[in-house]
Design an enzyme around this catalytic site. Structure first.
Site, PDB file in Angstrom:
ATOM      1  N   GLY A  41     -45.371 -28.820  16.858  1.00  0.00           N
ATOM      2  CA  GLY A  41     -46.305 -28.019  17.657  1.00  0.00           C
ATOM      3  C   GLY A  41     -45.666 -26.724  18.117  1.00  0.00           C
ATOM      4  CE1 TYR A  67     -52.757 -34.861  27.110  1.00  0.00           C
ATOM      5  CE2 TYR A  67     -52.761 -34.932  29.510  1.00  0.00           C
ATOM      6  CZ  TYR A  67     -52.199 -34.497  28.312  1.00  0.00           C
ATOM      7  OH  TYR A  67     -51.073 -33.706  28.338  1.00  0.00           O
ATOM      8  CB  THR A 120     -50.277 -23.575  26.917  1.00  0.00           C
ATOM      9  OG1 THR A 120     -50.983 -24.800  27.161  1.00  0.00           O
ATOM     10  CG2 THR A 120     -48.891 -23.669  27.539  1.00  0.00           C
ATOM     11  CD  GLU A 121     -53.326 -20.967  21.713  1.00  0.00           C
ATOM     12  OE1 GLU A 121     -53.695 -21.796  20.864  1.00  0.00           O
ATOM     13  OE2 GLU A 121     -52.751 -19.913  21.408  1.00  0.00           O
TER      14      GLU A 121
HETATM   15  P1  NDP Z   1     -50.928 -25.704  23.120  1.00  0.00           P
HETATM   16  O1  NDP Z   1     -52.335 -26.038  22.748  1.00  0.00           O
HETATM   17  O2  NDP Z   1     -50.621 -24.299  23.472  1.00  0.00           O
HETATM   18  O3  NDP Z   1     -49.940 -26.181  21.965  1.00  0.00           O
HETATM   19  C1  NDP Z   1     -50.108 -27.400  21.287  1.00  0.00           C
HETATM   20  C2  NDP Z   1     -49.286 -27.389  20.019  1.00  0.00           C
HETATM   21  O4  NDP Z   1     -49.434 -28.665  19.380  1.00  0.00           O
HETATM   22  C3  NDP Z   1     -49.742 -26.337  19.042  1.00  0.00           C
HETATM   23  O5  NDP Z   1     -48.627 -25.710  18.479  1.00  0.00           O
HETATM   24  C4  NDP Z   1     -50.503 -27.122  17.964  1.00  0.00           C
HETATM   25  O6  NDP Z   1     -50.301 -26.479  16.710  1.00  0.00           O
HETATM   26  C5  NDP Z   1     -49.754 -28.452  18.009  1.00  0.00           C
HETATM   27  N1  NDP Z   1     -50.562 -29.559  17.513  1.00  0.00           N
HETATM   28  C6  NDP Z   1     -51.725 -30.047  18.000  1.00  0.00           C
HETATM   29  N2  NDP Z   1     -52.178 -31.042  17.229  1.00  0.00           N
HETATM   30  C7  NDP Z   1     -51.280 -31.189  16.212  1.00  0.00           C
HETATM   31  C8  NDP Z   1     -51.199 -32.014  15.067  1.00  0.00           C
HETATM   32  N3  NDP Z   1     -52.151 -32.930  14.804  1.00  0.00           N
HETATM   33  N4  NDP Z   1     -50.143 -31.892  14.250  1.00  0.00           N
HETATM   34  C9  NDP Z   1     -49.190 -30.967  14.506  1.00  0.00           C
HETATM   35  N5  NDP Z   1     -49.211 -30.141  15.550  1.00  0.00           N
HETATM   36  C10 NDP Z   1     -50.256 -30.242  16.382  1.00  0.00           C
HETATM   37  O7  NDP Z   1     -50.583 -26.674  24.348  1.00  0.00           O
HETATM   38  P2  NDP Z   1     -49.220 -26.940  25.148  1.00  0.00           P
HETATM   39  O8  NDP Z   1     -48.134 -26.075  24.679  1.00  0.00           O
HETATM   40  O9  NDP Z   1     -49.574 -26.925  26.573  1.00  0.00           O
HETATM   41  O10 NDP Z   1     -48.957 -28.459  24.737  1.00  0.00           O
HETATM   42  C11 NDP Z   1     -47.731 -28.937  24.241  1.00  0.00           C
HETATM   43  C12 NDP Z   1     -47.470 -30.327  24.786  1.00  0.00           C
HETATM   44  O11 NDP Z   1     -47.339 -30.247  26.211  1.00  0.00           O
HETATM   45  C13 NDP Z   1     -48.569 -31.358  24.540  1.00  0.00           C
HETATM   46  O12 NDP Z   1     -47.959 -32.573  24.180  1.00  0.00           O
HETATM   47  C14 NDP Z   1     -49.260 -31.488  25.889  1.00  0.00           C
HETATM   48  O13 NDP Z   1     -49.861 -32.729  26.077  1.00  0.00           O
HETATM   49  C15 NDP Z   1     -48.065 -31.294  26.816  1.00  0.00           C
HETATM   50  N6  NDP Z   1     -48.388 -30.926  28.169  1.00  0.00           N
HETATM   51  C16 NDP Z   1     -49.096 -29.770  28.441  1.00  0.00           C
HETATM   52  C17 NDP Z   1     -49.391 -29.446  29.748  1.00  0.00           C
HETATM   53  C18 NDP Z   1     -50.207 -28.253  30.110  1.00  0.00           C
HETATM   54  O14 NDP Z   1     -50.710 -28.183  31.254  1.00  0.00           O
HETATM   55  N7  NDP Z   1     -50.362 -27.273  29.231  1.00  0.00           N
HETATM   56  C19 NDP Z   1     -48.908 -30.276  30.864  1.00  0.00           C
HETATM   57  C20 NDP Z   1     -48.203 -31.465  30.460  1.00  0.00           C
HETATM   58  C21 NDP Z   1     -47.932 -31.747  29.163  1.00  0.00           C
HETATM   59  P3  NDP Z   1     -51.376 -26.378  15.536  1.00  0.00           P
HETATM   60  O15 NDP Z   1     -52.736 -26.352  16.164  1.00  0.00           O
HETATM   61  O16 NDP Z   1     -51.011 -25.110  14.826  1.00  0.00           O
HETATM   62  O17 NDP Z   1     -51.129 -27.598  14.710  1.00  0.00           O
HETATM   63  C1  8X3 Z   2     -51.490 -31.805  31.205  1.00  0.00           C
HETATM   64  C2  8X3 Z   2     -51.527 -31.720  32.695  1.00  0.00           C
HETATM   65  O1  8X3 Z   2     -52.859 -32.441  34.745  1.00  0.00           O
HETATM   66  O2  8X3 Z   2     -54.070 -31.291  32.950  1.00  0.00           O
HETATM   67  O3  8X3 Z   2     -50.749 -32.904  30.797  1.00  0.00           O
HETATM   68  O4  8X3 Z   2     -53.349 -33.571  32.680  1.00  0.00           O
HETATM   69  S1  8X3 Z   2     -53.027 -32.302  33.270  1.00  0.00           S
END
Ligand code: NDP
Ligand code: 8X3
Length: 261
Positions: A13, A157, A192-193
């Site tokens: 990712g 989730y 983020t996205e």
């Molecule tokens: P983004 O949506 O910005 O990034 C997610 C990344 O995951 C992208 O690069 C996407 O790439 C990749 N991805 C999604 N599905 C797949 C797949 N099936 N195979 C390979 N790659 C995949 O979100 P974040 O950076 O915020 O998320 C990253 C991690 O952080 C996640 O695990 C999320 O649960 C976790 N997280 C995020 C939080 C938040 O508030 N943002 C808080 C806590 C945890 P592509 O689409 O090009 O495959």
């Molecule tokens: C992402 C943070 O609080 O939106 O893991 O679930 S929250």
């Protein structure tokens, strides 16, 4: 500080958000980057920028972590210079939808379970045996505070991140006696996205998630990932929990009206 110079760091990712920020941090350390995602055009453009800025060696791979055979064959057929992975950042993940259990979309549920749990397992299964064989490795999972502080409509989730929490802890048990370290980074709200993906492209709704607070940035998370990865090999940072200062828990968030901010 443990040097990562020329060590192979594999980030899933890496095309956006936390994964992309981790890539920047590791590039700064002179690591060799194995970057994976589905959106290859975007990933390749990002990798080109990193090569220019940091003169690092980067190999990009198309990987949909939900697809077991794609993960197995891609990992089996990595070019010879890219097989010896020292650090695995299991970051690929998503939330899809936010609805009560009675109204939830089963397709959304499957997407989250397949990506956040099964995808993380497929990738880990492909990488960890080599780490054991080489006597060196660090698995860093990106969990979430949602894995133990559940919230209404977070059901599936939260369940997937609870599974990541369980897997991090049980990986550490199974790998005890090897030099492999296992850490989890558990963030709260990071802009983020993530929310755009969660709300199926509805940017207005996504923006409301961060309204009236200063959210964490992906760089804040990447800092923590790098901190764990650069401790001496005898130090395992088991867990880092980060939230914005305005977030006390998943449900207690102090929001200030924009005019008062
Ligand atoms: P983004 O949506 O910005 O990034 C997610 C990344 O995951 C992208 O690069 C996407 O790439 C990749 N991805 C999604 N599905 C797949 C797949 N099936 N195979 C390979 N790659 C995949 O979100 P974040 O950076 O915020 O998320 C990253 C991690 O952080 C996640 O695990 C999320 O649960 C976790 N997280 C995020 C939080 C938040 O508030 N943002 C808080 C806590 C945890 P592509 O689409 O090009 O495959
Ligand atoms: C992402 C943070 O609080 O939106 O893991 O679930 S929250």
């Amino acid at each position: 500080m443990h040097s990562l110079k020329n060590k192979i760091v594999f980030i899933t990712g890496a095309s956006s958000g936390i994964g992309a920020s981790c890539a920047v941090q590791f590039a700064r350390q002179g690591a060799k980057l194995l970057l994976a995602a589905r959106r290859m055009e975007r990933l390749d453009a990002f990798a080109d920028g990193l090569r220019k800025k940091f003169s690092v060696d980067i190999h990009t791979i198309h990987l949909d972590v939900r697809k077991r055979s794609e993960v197995e064959s891609t990992m089996d057929t990595l070019p010879s210079g890219w097989k010896k992975i020292s650090v695995l950042v299991n970051n690929a993940g998503l939330a899809s939808g936010m609805a009560t259990i009675q109204d939830g979309d089963v397709d959304d549920w499957e997407k989250m379970i397949d990506t956040n749990v099964k995808g993380l397992l497929y990738v880990s299964r492909a990488v960890i045996p080599g780490m054991i064989q080489r006597g060196e490795g660090h698995v860093i999972n990106i969990g979430s505070i949602a894995g133990y502080e559940f919230y209404p409509k977070g059901n599936v989730y939260c369940a997937t991140k609870a599974a990541v929490n369980a897997l991090t802890n049980t990986m550490r048990l199974d790998l005890n006696g090897t030099p492999i370290r296992v850490s989890t980074i558990d963030p709260g709200l990071v802009e983020t996205e993530f929310s755009i993906v969660r709300f199926h492209g509805d940017k207005e709704r996504a923006n409301k998630t961060y309204e009236g607070i200063t959210p964490l940035t992906p760089d804040d998370i990447a800092d923590a990932v790098l901190y764990c990865a650069t401790r001496s090999p005898h130090v395992n940072i088991q867990q880092v929990v980060l939230t914005p200062t305005a977030q006390a828990s998943t449900t207690i968030v102090h929001r200030v009206q924009t005019s008062q901010k």
